[in-house]
Motif scaffolding. Structure first.
Motif, short mmCIF file in Angstrom:
data_model
loop_
_atom_site.label_atom_id
_atom_site.label_comp_id
_atom_site.label_asym_id
_atom_site.label_seq_id
_atom_site.Cartn_x
_atom_site.Cartn_y
_atom_site.Cartn_z
N THR A 81 0.81 -1.22 0.00
CA THR A 81 0.00 0.00 0.00
C THR A 81 0.84 1.28 0.00
O THR A 81 0.42 2.31 -0.52
CB THR A 81 -0.93 0.00 1.22
N GLN A 82 2.02 1.22 0.60
CA GLN A 82 2.86 2.42 0.69
C GLN A 82 3.96 2.44 -0.36
O GLN A 82 4.70 3.42 -0.47
CB GLN A 82 3.49 2.50 2.09
N ALA A 83 4.10 1.35 -1.12
CA ALA A 83 5.22 1.24 -2.05
C ALA A 83 5.19 2.31 -3.12
O ALA A 83 6.23 2.85 -3.53
CB ALA A 83 5.24 -0.14 -2.69
N GLY A 84 3.99 2.65 -3.61
CA GLY A 84 3.89 3.65 -4.67
C GLY A 84 4.37 5.01 -4.21
O GLY A 84 5.16 5.68 -4.90
N ALA A 85 3.91 5.45 -3.03
CA ALA A 85 4.32 6.75 -2.51
C ALA A 85 5.82 6.78 -2.24
O ALA A 85 6.50 7.78 -2.50
CB ALA A 85 3.53 7.07 -1.24
N GLU A 86 6.33 5.66 -1.70
CA GLU A 86 7.77 5.59 -1.43
C GLU A 86 8.56 5.63 -2.72
O GLU A 86 9.64 6.23 -2.79
CB GLU A 86 8.08 4.32 -0.64
N ALA A 87 8.02 4.99 -3.75
CA ALA A 87 8.70 5.00 -5.04
C ALA A 87 8.77 6.41 -5.63
O ALA A 87 9.80 6.83 -6.17
CB ALA A 87 8.00 4.06 -6.01
N MET A 88 7.66 7.14 -5.53
CA MET A 88 7.64 8.52 -6.02
C MET A 88 8.64 9.37 -5.25
O MET A 88 9.36 10.20 -5.82
CB MET A 88 6.24 9.10 -5.89
N ALA A 89 8.70 9.17 -3.93
CA ALA A 89 9.64 9.93 -3.11
C ALA A 89 11.09 9.59 -3.47
O ALA A 89 11.99 10.43 -3.33
CB ALA A 89 9.39 9.66 -1.64
N ALA A 90 11.31 8.35 -3.94
CA ALA A 90 12.66 7.93 -4.28
C ALA A 90 13.08 8.37 -5.67
O ALA A 90 14.23 8.15 -6.06
CB ALA A 90 12.77 6.40 -4.17
N GLY A 91 12.18 8.97 -6.45
CA GLY A 91 12.56 9.51 -7.75
C GLY A 91 11.79 8.98 -8.94
O GLY A 91 12.04 9.41 -10.07
N ALA A 92 10.85 8.05 -8.72
CA ALA A 92 10.04 7.56 -9.83
C ALA A 92 9.05 8.63 -10.27
O ALA A 92 8.57 9.43 -9.46
CB ALA A 92 9.30 6.29 -9.43
N GLN A 93 8.73 8.64 -11.59
CA GLN A 93 7.74 9.60 -12.09
C GLN A 93 6.31 9.16 -11.77
O GLN A 93 5.43 10.00 -11.60
CB GLN A 93 7.89 9.77 -13.61
#
Length: 413
Positions: free
Chosen positions: A103-115
Motif C-alpha cells: 500500500t505504501q510502495a507507490g508513494a515511497e517509489a515517487m519519493a525515491a525519484g520515480a515519475q
C-alpha cells in the motif's frame, strides 16, 4: 527480448516511438505488460531485461525514454532499485510496478525519484497509455527545466565576470564623444578575442586601441582581455608607440604559452591641440576618417602583427592631420569579412564605405548601430567572427586654445 516499434495500420504516426525498457524477472508479468502496451495504441520499442545488471548494460548502450521497473528483482529490491536505476539513467522516466499488498510502495517509489507507479493486477491499456506519456513528458520537462536553470545561473555568473572585464573609457574632455560596440561571435558570450579601449592621459592626449587575437573561444578571449588591461596600464604609465607594442608583444607571448596565437592592433593618439592623429598599425587595417566631405580609409604605414616574429617587429608612426571636426572609426575585421549579400563575395572595405555613404545623417551611436545592423543583414549569418568598433568624434571649435592647468585644451564656456 526486444519488440520493434509498430504502427496501427491506416493511422498516421504523429509522435516518435517510445523506447521502453522493462526490467521484470517474471516472464508471465513481462508478457502481460507487452500485451497491454500493444493495446495502448502507442508506438513503442520494447526491450525486456530480468536483472539490474542486464539493465545496466542496456542503459549504457543506448538511450531509453521510459523504464518500467519491478521492485523485486534477483539483484535488488525496494526503493534501492529505483536509486540504482536513477543513477544509471538520471533523465529517463521511471514507472514502478507495485503489488496489491504494497500500500505504501507507490508513494515511497515517487519519493525515491520515480515519475509514477502502477499496481499489478489493476493496470489497463488506457491507464498505461496515459501513465507512460505523462511520465516521459514529466521527465523531459524536469530535465529541460534543470538544464535551463543551470544555463541561466552559468550565464549570469559569466555575465557578471565579463561585464567587469569590459572596458570603461577614462575621459576628462567634454569635446570628444566615444562610441564603442562589442559583439563576440560565440552565442551567449560577452567577450571574444577582439579588444578595444580608450583613455585620456594627464597631458590631455586621447589614446585608443582596437585589436584582434587570432582564434576564437575562451583562450582568445582571455588573451584579448589581458592585452587590453596591459595596454591601459602601460599607456597610463607613460609608454607610447613602438615601446608600448614591444611590451604588449612580450605579454602576449607570456600569456599564450604553447598556443600559437598572434594579435593585430591599431594604436591611435589624438592630439586636439595639434589637430593630429598618430597611428601605429601592428598587422591591422587602417581606420576610417569621417569629415564633412564624407568617409574614407586612411593611408598609413603597416607594421608586423604581435607574436609573429618576436623581437623583430618594427612599427613606424603615421601622423594624420585632422579637420576641426570629424570622426575616426577603428574596427576589427568582423565588420568587413562577412558576405556582401552574395554567396561568394565578401563585403570588404569598399563595401563598408558604400554602406556608410548610404546611411542617413544621425548621431554617432545610432550610426554605428545601423552600420553593424546592415553588415549583419548582408552577411545573413554565413560568416561568424568577433566584432569591435570604436568611433571617436571631436569638435575642436569648442576648444579654447590656451592650455588648462593640466596642460591640455579647455572646453569653451
Amino acid at each position: 527480448m526486444t519488440v520493434p516499434a509498430t504502427d496501427t495500420p491506416g493511422r498516421p504516426s504523429p509522435e516518435p516511438a517510445y523506447r521502453i525498457l522493462l526490467i521484470e524477472d517474471d516472464q508471465a508479468d513481462a508478457l502481460l505488460v507487452e500485451e497491454l502496451l500493444q493495446d495502448t495504441g502507442l508506438r513503442f520499442e520494447l526491450t525486456t531485461r530480468t536483472t539490474l545488471a542486464e539493465a545496466r548494460t542496456e542503459l549504457a548502450a543506448r538511450a531509453i525514454d521510459c523504464i518500467l521497473l519491478d521492485l523485486h528483482l534477483p539483484d535488488g529490491s525496494g526503493t534501492e532499485t529505483i536509486a540504482a536505476v536513477r543513477e544509471l539513467a538520471p533523465h529517463t522516466a521511471v514507472i514502478v510496478f507495485t503489488g496489491l499488498s504494497e500500500t505504501q510502495a507507490g508513494a515511497e517509489a515517487m519519493a525515491a525519484g520515480a515519475q509514477d507507479y502502477l499496481v499489478k493486477g489493476k493496470v489497463e491499456a488506457d491507464l498505461l497509455h496515459r501513465t507512460v506519456r505523462y511520465a516521459v513528458y514529466r521527465s523531459q520537462t524536469e530535465h529541460a527545466t534543470a538544464e535551463a536553470q543551470k544555463a541561466r545561473l552559468h550565464a549570469e555568473e559569466n555575465a557578471r565576470l565579463e561585464r567587469g572585464l569590459l572596458p570603461q573609457p577614462i575621459l576628462d574632455t567634454s569635446t570628444v564623444t566615444v562610441t564603442t560596440r562589442y559583439l563576440p561571435s560565440a552565442e551567449r558570450a560577452l567577450l571574444g578575442g577582439d579588444f578595444l579601449d580608450v583613455v585620456e592621459s594627464d597631458d590631455g592626449l586621447l589614446h585608443a586601441v582596437v585589436g584582434d587575437v587570432s582564434g576564437h573561444g575562451p583562450d582568445a578571449a582571455a588573451v584579448g582581455v589581458c592585452l587590453r588591461i596591459a595596454w591601459r596600464s602601460l599607456v597610463l604609465g607613460g609608454h607610447r608607440g613602438p615601446d608600448l607594442l614591444h611590451l604588449m608583444e612580450r605579454i602576449l607571448i607570456a600569456e599564450c604559452g604553447p598556443q600559437p596565437l598572434f594579435a593585430t592592433c591599431t594604436l591611435l593618439t589624438l592630439d586636439q591641440n595639434a589637430a593630429t592623429a598618430t597611428l601605429y598599425l601592428a598587422g591591422h587595417h587602417e581606420p576610417l576618417l569621417t569629415t564633412t566631405e564624407g568617409t574614407r580609409e586612411l593611408v598609413a604605414v603597416h607594421g608586423m602583427a604581435l607574436g609573429i616574429a618576436p623581437k623583430l617587429g618594427t612599427w613606424p608612426a603615421t601622423v594624420i592631420p585632422l579637420p576641426a571636426a570629424g570622426a575616426l572609426t577603428l574596427y576589427t575585421d568582423g565588420l568587413t569579412e562577412g558576405h556582401n549579400g552574395s554567396n561568394t563575395e565578401r563585403l570588404g572595405v569598399e563595401g563598408l564605405l558604400a554602406l556608410i555613404r548610404g546611411l542617413p545623417p544621425t548621431d554617432p551611436a545610432a550610426h554605428v548601430d545601423r552600420l553593424i545592423s546592415d553588415t549583419q543583414a548582408l552577411n545573413a549569418g554565413r560568416h561568424t567572427d568577433d566584432l569591435a568598433v570604436l568611433r571617436i568624434d571631436w569638435d575642436n571649435r569648442l576648444l579654447i586654445r590656451a592650455p588648462s592647468a593640466q596642460g591640455g585644451p579647455r572646453p569653451a564656456s
